[in-house]
Structure formats: C-alpha cells, structure tokens
Design an enzyme around this catalytic site. Structure first.
Site, short mmCIF file in Angstrom:
data_model
loop_
_atom_site.label_atom_id
_atom_site.label_comp_id
_atom_site.label_asym_id
_atom_site.label_seq_id
_atom_site.Cartn_x
_atom_site.Cartn_y
_atom_site.Cartn_z
N PRO A 59 0.83 -1.17 0.00
CA PRO A 59 0.10 -0.07 0.07
C PRO A 59 0.83 1.29 0.01
O PRO A 59 1.83 1.24 0.81
CB PRO A 59 -0.88 -0.09 1.35
CG PRO A 59 -0.87 -1.55 1.80
CD PRO A 59 0.62 -2.07 1.03
N VAL A 60 0.44 2.30 -0.67
CA VAL A 60 1.22 3.47 -0.78
C VAL A 60 0.98 4.38 0.18
O VAL A 60 -0.21 4.61 1.06
CB VAL A 60 1.27 4.28 -2.14
CG1 VAL A 60 1.76 3.10 -3.27
CG2 VAL A 60 -0.23 4.66 -2.41
N ASP A 75 14.26 3.60 5.46
CA ASP A 75 13.73 2.67 4.54
C ASP A 75 14.41 1.89 3.42
O ASP A 75 14.41 0.75 3.43
CB ASP A 75 12.69 3.67 3.95
CG ASP A 75 11.32 3.80 4.65
OD1 ASP A 75 11.57 3.80 5.94
OD2 ASP A 75 10.18 4.41 4.16
N ALA A 119 10.50 3.58 -1.34
CA ALA A 119 11.93 2.80 -1.33
C ALA A 119 11.77 1.55 -1.99
O ALA A 119 12.77 1.09 -2.73
CB ALA A 119 12.39 2.58 0.18
N ALA A 120 10.90 0.58 -1.75
CA ALA A 120 10.82 -0.76 -2.53
C ALA A 120 10.80 -0.48 -3.83
O ALA A 120 11.48 -1.43 -4.55
CB ALA A 120 9.59 -1.38 -1.76
N GLY A 140 3.32 3.96 5.15
CA GLY A 140 4.35 3.49 6.29
C GLY A 140 5.01 2.22 5.93
O GLY A 140 5.80 1.82 6.66
N GLY A 166 6.97 1.84 3.32
CA GLY A 166 8.27 2.01 2.55
C GLY A 166 7.95 1.52 1.00
O GLY A 166 8.96 1.23 0.42
N SER A 167 6.94 1.86 0.54
CA SER A 167 6.44 1.47 -0.87
C SER A 167 7.42 2.12 -1.92
O SER A 167 7.99 1.54 -2.95
CB SER A 167 5.19 1.76 -1.47
OG SER A 167 4.62 2.86 -1.72
O1 PMV Z 1 7.96 6.39 5.44
P1 PMV Z 1 7.48 6.15 6.86
O2 PMV Z 1 6.06 6.46 6.98
O3 PMV Z 1 7.67 4.95 7.43
O4 PMV Z 1 8.27 7.14 7.77
C1 PMV Z 1 9.54 7.14 7.68
C2 PMV Z 1 10.08 7.48 9.11
C3 PMV Z 1 10.32 8.68 9.72
O5 PMV Z 1 11.28 8.68 10.68
C4 PMV Z 1 9.18 9.61 10.28
C5 PMV Z 1 11.35 9.74 8.56
C6 PMV Z 1 12.45 8.99 8.26
O6 PMV Z 1 12.91 9.51 7.01
O7 PMV Z 1 13.07 8.23 9.00
#
Ligand code: PMV
Length: 313
Positions: free
Chosen positions: A101-102, A152, A110-111, A105, A107-108
C-alpha cells in the site's frame, strides 16, 4: 537479451521513527508478504535509448523521455544510468507492480526504487552491490520525503532487521527468539514529508523539549535491541507502549491510530504503537501466536482496512 526481474519487500519501523531523523537509533524490519516486482526486458519495437515504463498500480504508461526528471521512476532510471556511466540504453520496457500500500508507512517508494535499480542495472549488464543500491534508492527517497533518514532504503535493500543510525552503516543484530507483529493499516494516506516537516517546526519552536523526547526514544530503541538480542521479548510490549506515548507527545498520532492501538491491547496484544510517519498509515502490535487471529479481528472491527501478520525471525 533476457528479461531481468527483481523484487523488494515492504518494511515497518519497529521503534524509533521521527527521532531517527535527529540521529537517534531506530529499528526496522522487512515485511516479506508485501512486495514490489520490477521486470526489465528488451523491446525491439522501440528505438535504442527508449525506455517504456508501465506501472499499472499508479496508472503510469509512458516513455522515460516524456517524464519530468524528478518523477520518482524517471529519477531512479536516470540515477542508475549516471552511476553506470551509460548514456544510451538498449530499447526496453520496465514493468513495475506492487502489493505494498502507498503512503501507509510500508516504504513502498523505497521498495520500488530498490527493485527497479536492481532489475535495471542487471539488465544493463552491471548489477549493483547492495551498498550502491541502497545509496541510489536514498537519492530517490529525497525526492519523496525531503529529509529522509535513510532507514527505509536500508532495511528494504538488505531485507533483514536493522538497527539504524543516520549516516552510519546499518547494523544487523541477532533475533534470539522470533516474535510476531500484527500490523493494522488505518487506510488513511499520510504524507511523510508533511509530518516530518511538522515535527521539525515543533522542534525548532521548542528544541529542549523535543531533544528530551528524542533522547527518550533513543533509550527505548537501545533497550529494545538489548531485549531482542537476549531473547527477552516480554520487555518489548512495554517498550512499544512507551514509544507510542512519546509519539503522541510529538503530535504524530491520530484518533484512528490510537483507537487501533487500544483495540489491539484489549484483544491481548503485549504492546502496540503507531509505526512510520504517523497521522495515518499503520500501527503494529506484538502478539503471542495463539492470539493472532483475535487481534486481527479486533483491528478490523476497530476500522483497520487490512491487517498483515509479520513474523520477525
Ligand atoms: O515512510 P514512513 O511512514 O515509514 O516514515 C519514515 C519514518 C520517519 O522517521 C518518520 C522519517 C524518516 O525518514 O526516517
């Protein structure tokens, strides 16, 4: 020239989100059940240099040269070409599909970057090392997130639990006793860069208070690592509670996240907290094996649009 395929998992942050942006440690784990798949294959119908990009999940069907350079997929392909010193690629087609899911949280972004960098560099005959894959994915993360910590791209590239401090090589650590996380997704899209920006503003307005919070989160992460390494998983639930409490104080929780956390605890989870940027996205609960279904049911009843069971081992 054959087709080249690469996949990359999703991730969740177990402890330490937000404070990790301020150089405190964090722990993240891969979520293997949700994945991005990238396939690059020759496309003899096109001219050399043309890359046809298909990403049906985001409704994208375009050629690379039609996309703005900062479009994340375009930026990823350009970054690989720069890294490999290639100015003209063979005509090819990139297809990206994802079950992650985008904006939740997981990491879509980065994946997608990791899978595309691997498949495209392999297609070009120069598969990149994990370190380079992670570094290039980090460059693309900056377009999505502004000031990403790098956690991520790191956990997704190495696809194993990592203890991460910004700017330092990631540390792997021993999971003495496997444990189970049940992830509940609020279904509410949340912009990481927006939430990270709000925390930055609050930190600038009240640095002493926020440094105190970040230190407290750093101490929780350290204690969690020690507990995981020595098999004291029973300590993790309490540490998750403490971490969630501080995230609430940072202003990054939401009524929906708090509601899911409460629902998981009422159903017998040992601990629960929001995960990732917050305000939406997902939360996770530490759950004994025999209670997994009960906690999943409780989360769905409380409004989670999906639950994912993620063993950490
Ligand atoms: O991408 P997310 O929603 O998992 O958030 C990243 C985590 C944060 O610590 C809030 C930001 C970061 O760059 O580490």
């Amino acid at each position: 020239m054959p087709a080249f395929t690469a996949t990359a998992p999703g991730k969740v942050i177990l402890f330490g989100e937000h404070a990790v942006v301020y150089h405190r440690p964090a722990i993240a784990v891969p979520v293997q059940k949700i994945r991005v798949r990238a396939v690059v294959e020759p496309d003899p119908r096109r001219r050399p240099g043309q890359v046809h990009i298909l990403a049906p999940d985001i409704g994208l069907d375009a050629c690379l040269d039609e996309l703005p350079a900062e479009q994340p997929l375009a930026a990823t392909l350009h970054a690989v070409c720069r890294e490999l010193g290639i100015s003209r690629v063979p005509a090819c087609r990139l297809r990206v599909t994802s079950s992650i899911p985008v904006a939740s949280g997981f990491g879509s972004g980065a994946a997608v970057s990791v899978a595309v960098i691997r498949a495209f560099s392999a297609f070009l005959g120069q598969p990149l090392s994990d370190d380079r894959v992670s570094a290039l994915a980090f460059e693309v993360e900056k377009i999505h997130h502004g000031t990403p910590s790098g956690i991520d791209n790191t956990v997704i590239t190495y696809a194993m639990p990592v203890y991460f401090v910004r700017g330092q090589p990631p540390e792997r650590f021993k999971i003495s006793k496997p444990f189970i996380l049940v992830i509940g997704d609020t279904g509410i899209a949340s912009s990481t860069s927006l939430v990270v920006g709000d925390v930055r503003q609050a930190w600038q307005a009240n640095p002493a208070q926020f440094e105190y919070y970040f230190d407290a989160i750093g101490a929780i992460v350290q204690a969690a690592r020690e507990a995981i390494e020595s098999g004291r998983n029973e300590d993790l639930g309490r540490l998750m509670q403490e971490n969630h409490l501080i995230l609430q104080k940072l202003g990054v929780s939401s009524p929906e996240l708090d509601h899911l956390v409460e629902a998981a605890l009422s159903a017998g989870a040992r601990g629960a907290k929001l995960s990732g940027a917050g305000r939406g996205g997902n939360m996770l609960a530490l759950v004994d094996g025999d209670l997994v279904e009960r906690v999943e049911h409780a989360l769905r009843t409380a409004g989670a649009v999906r639950t994912i069971v993620a063993p950490v081992e």
